[in-house]
Design an enzyme around this catalytic site. Structure first.
Site, PDB file in Angstrom:
ATOM      1  N   ARG A  97      -5.029  69.498  21.946  1.00 12.42           N
ATOM      2  CA  ARG A  97      -4.296  70.071  20.824  1.00 12.42           C
ATOM      3  C   ARG A  97      -3.315  69.060  20.248  1.00 12.42           C
ATOM      4  O   ARG A  97      -3.024  68.019  20.865  1.00 12.42           O
ATOM      5  CB  ARG A  97      -3.542  71.330  21.250  1.00 12.42           C
ATOM      6  CG  ARG A  97      -2.370  71.091  22.209  1.00 12.42           C
ATOM      7  CD  ARG A  97      -1.499  72.332  22.283  1.00 12.42           C
ATOM      8  NE  ARG A  97      -0.427  72.272  23.263  1.00 12.42           N
ATOM      9  CZ  ARG A  97       0.766  71.733  23.054  1.00 12.42           C
ATOM     10  NH1 ARG A  97       1.032  71.133  21.888  1.00 12.42           N
ATOM     11  NH2 ARG A  97       1.701  71.764  23.991  1.00 12.42           N
ATOM     12  N   ASN A  99       0.434  67.765  19.068  1.00 10.62           N
ATOM     13  CA  ASN A  99       1.802  67.901  19.539  1.00 10.62           C
ATOM     14  C   ASN A  99       2.718  67.269  18.491  1.00 10.62           C
ATOM     15  O   ASN A  99       2.418  67.303  17.301  1.00 10.62           O
ATOM     16  CB  ASN A  99       1.978  67.295  20.931  1.00 10.62           C
ATOM     17  CG  ASN A  99       3.071  67.988  21.731  1.00 10.62           C
ATOM     18  OD1 ASN A  99       3.130  69.222  21.748  1.00 10.62           O
ATOM     19  ND2 ASN A  99       3.917  67.235  22.390  1.00 10.62           N
ATOM     20  N   GLU A 118      -2.560  68.817  30.186  1.00 10.35           N
ATOM     21  CA  GLU A 118      -1.640  67.685  30.279  1.00 10.35           C
ATOM     22  C   GLU A 118      -2.192  66.545  31.138  1.00 10.35           C
ATOM     23  O   GLU A 118      -1.441  65.781  31.747  1.00 10.35           O
ATOM     24  CB  GLU A 118      -0.266  68.134  30.794  1.00 10.35           C
ATOM     25  CG  GLU A 118       0.376  69.188  29.910  1.00 10.35           C
ATOM     26  CD  GLU A 118       1.767  69.583  30.355  1.00 10.35           C
ATOM     27  OE1 GLU A 118       2.348  68.876  31.206  1.00 10.35           O
ATOM     28  OE2 GLU A 118       2.276  70.602  29.853  1.00 10.35           O
ATOM     29  N   ASN A 145       5.054  62.828  22.505  1.00  9.49           N
ATOM     30  CA  ASN A 145       6.200  63.595  22.038  1.00  9.49           C
ATOM     31  C   ASN A 145       7.037  62.789  21.051  1.00  9.49           C
ATOM     32  O   ASN A 145       6.501  62.172  20.138  1.00  9.49           O
ATOM     33  CB  ASN A 145       7.013  64.108  23.225  1.00  9.49           C
ATOM     34  CG  ASN A 145       6.836  65.606  23.423  1.00  9.49           C
ATOM     35  OD1 ASN A 145       6.878  66.366  22.457  1.00  9.49           O
ATOM     36  ND2 ASN A 145       6.635  66.043  24.649  1.00  9.49           N
ATOM     37  N   ASP A 193      11.706  65.025  25.616  1.00  9.07           N
ATOM     38  CA  ASP A 193      10.751  65.723  24.754  1.00  9.07           C
ATOM     39  C   ASP A 193      10.848  65.133  23.343  1.00  9.07           C
ATOM     40  O   ASP A 193      10.387  64.037  23.099  1.00  9.07           O
ATOM     41  CB  ASP A 193      11.039  67.225  24.793  1.00  9.07           C
ATOM     42  CG  ASP A 193       9.870  68.069  24.321  1.00  9.07           C
ATOM     43  OD1 ASP A 193       9.184  67.649  23.368  1.00  9.07           O
ATOM     44  OD2 ASP A 193       9.637  69.159  24.874  1.00  9.07           O
TER      45      ASP A 193
END
Length: 282
Positions: A97, A99, A118, A145, A193
Site C-alpha cells: 500500500r 504511505n 511491514e 515515512n 514516523d
C-alpha cells in the site's frame, strides 16, 4: 519551553496521517490511511469535510494546476478541481500500500510505499513528475515515512521507521546521494514516523509509540520536545496564516484502550515557523 496542545479536530481516525497545509485554500489536508478518508479543516471557519475513498490512501498534496495529487494503494492519482479522478501512475502490487509522500522543491512527488505486513525490503520511495514519469529512488524500504528538504534544498531527510533513524542525503536536481544517519531514536522513545522541516532548518519528528514530537537542530541536536496525550503520533506540519501553528496527526490502530484524543488532529499554536510547502507540479 513549555508547549500546550489544542484539539483542532476531534476524530477517531484509525490511522490519521499526512497533515499538509494548503496555503491557497487556507486549510489543513489530512488523511485516515486505513479508514480510506480524506479530511479537510479550515481553522478560521471551523469548516470540515470528509471524503470517502475506495482504497487506502497514504498521502494527499495540493497541485499547481488546482486539485490534489493522491498517493493511493494502487498508485498515484490526480483529483481535478471539477472532481474528475484519473491515474497518473497506476502500479498495483498485491500486499503493498501507499504511505507517506512529500513534494520536493522542484515540484516532483516523492511517494512512499510499504507492505501491509511491514516486511523489510517490501517498500519503495519513488519520484514522480507531472507527466507520470516514475523513478524508484529507494527500493529496499520497510516502512517509507517522513521525507523533507532543507530550506536551501541541498539536503533531504528521510525516515524508514523500523531503522529508528532519520537519515540525511545530499540532494541536487532531483537526485540524492551520500546517505548517512542524521538522528538515532533511542530505545523506549518510540519510532520516527513523519517529519517536517522549519524555516530555521530544524527537523521536527513525530514519534510513533513515543507520545511526542521532537525538534532537532541542523546539527542533529535535540532541542525541543512536545509531549502529547496519546502514544501513536504519526506526522506533523506547520500551518495557519503565518505558518506558526504545528498540526499533528494521531492514530488509534493497535491500541487496546485508546486515549480519547487518539485519532484526533491536534495543534500546538505558535510552536515555531514553518516553510511554505511546494505544490505538485501537475
Amino acid at each position: 519551553m513549555t508547549y500546550a496542545y489544542d484539539v483542532a479536530v476531534r476524530a477517531e481516525a484509525t490511522l490519521g496521517e499526512g497533515p499538509t497545509w494548503d496555503t491557497d485554500g487556507r486549510r489543513l489536508l489530512w488523511i485516515d490511511i486505513l479508514g480510506a478518508r480524506l479530511h479537510t479543516y479550515e481553522p478560521l471557519s471551523g469548516r470540515r469535510t470528509i471524503r470517502a475513498l475506495d482504497q487506502h490512501i497514504g498521502a494527499v498534496k495540493p497541485r499547481t494546476g488546482g486539485g490534489l495529487v493522491l498517493n493511493l494503494r494502487d498508485g498515484v492519482a490526480l483529483l481535478d478541481p471539477d472532481d474528475t479522478f484519473r491515474w497518473l501512475h497506476h502500479e498495483p502490487v498485491p500486499g503493498r500500500r501507499a504511505n507517506d509522500a512529500a513534494v520536493a522543491p522542484d515540484g516532483s512527488l516523492w511517494a512512499g510505499t510499504m507492505r501491509y505486513d511491514e516486511a523489510p525490503g517490501g517498500g519503495t520511495l519513488t519520484r514522480l513528475t507531472d507527466d507520470g514519469s516514475a523513478e524508484t529512488v529507494l527500493d529496499d524500504v520497510a516502512v517509507s515515512n517522513g521525507t523533507g528538504w532543507s530550506p536551501d534544498a541541498r539536503l533531504m531527510y528521510y525516515i524508514d521507521s523500523p531503522t529508528r533513524r532519520v537519515d540525511i542525503f545530499d540532494h541536487e536536481d532531483g537526485r540524492i546521494a551520500n546517505r548517512r544517519p542524521f538522528v538515532d531514536i533511542e530505545d523506549g522513545a518510540g519510532f520516527p514516523d513523519g517529519l517536517t522541516v522549519d524555516a530555521d532548518g530544524c527537523v521536527w519528528v513525530a514519534l510513533w509509540d513515543g507520545g511526542a514530537v521532537r525538534r532537532y537542530t541542523p546539527t542533529g541536536d535535540l532541542d525541543r520536545v512536545i509531549p502529547l496525550p496519546t502514544p501513536r503520533i504519526t506526522a506533523c506540519t506547520f500551518g495557519g496564516p503565518d505558518l506558526t501553528d504545528l498540526y499533528i496527526t494521531t492514530a488509534r490502530v493497535g491500541l487496546k484502550t485508546p486515549h480519547p484524543m487518539a485519532g484526533s488532529l491536534l495543534v500546538v499554536p505558535t510552536a515555531g515557523k514553518g516553510l511554505r510547502q511546494p505544490k505538485f507540479a501537475g
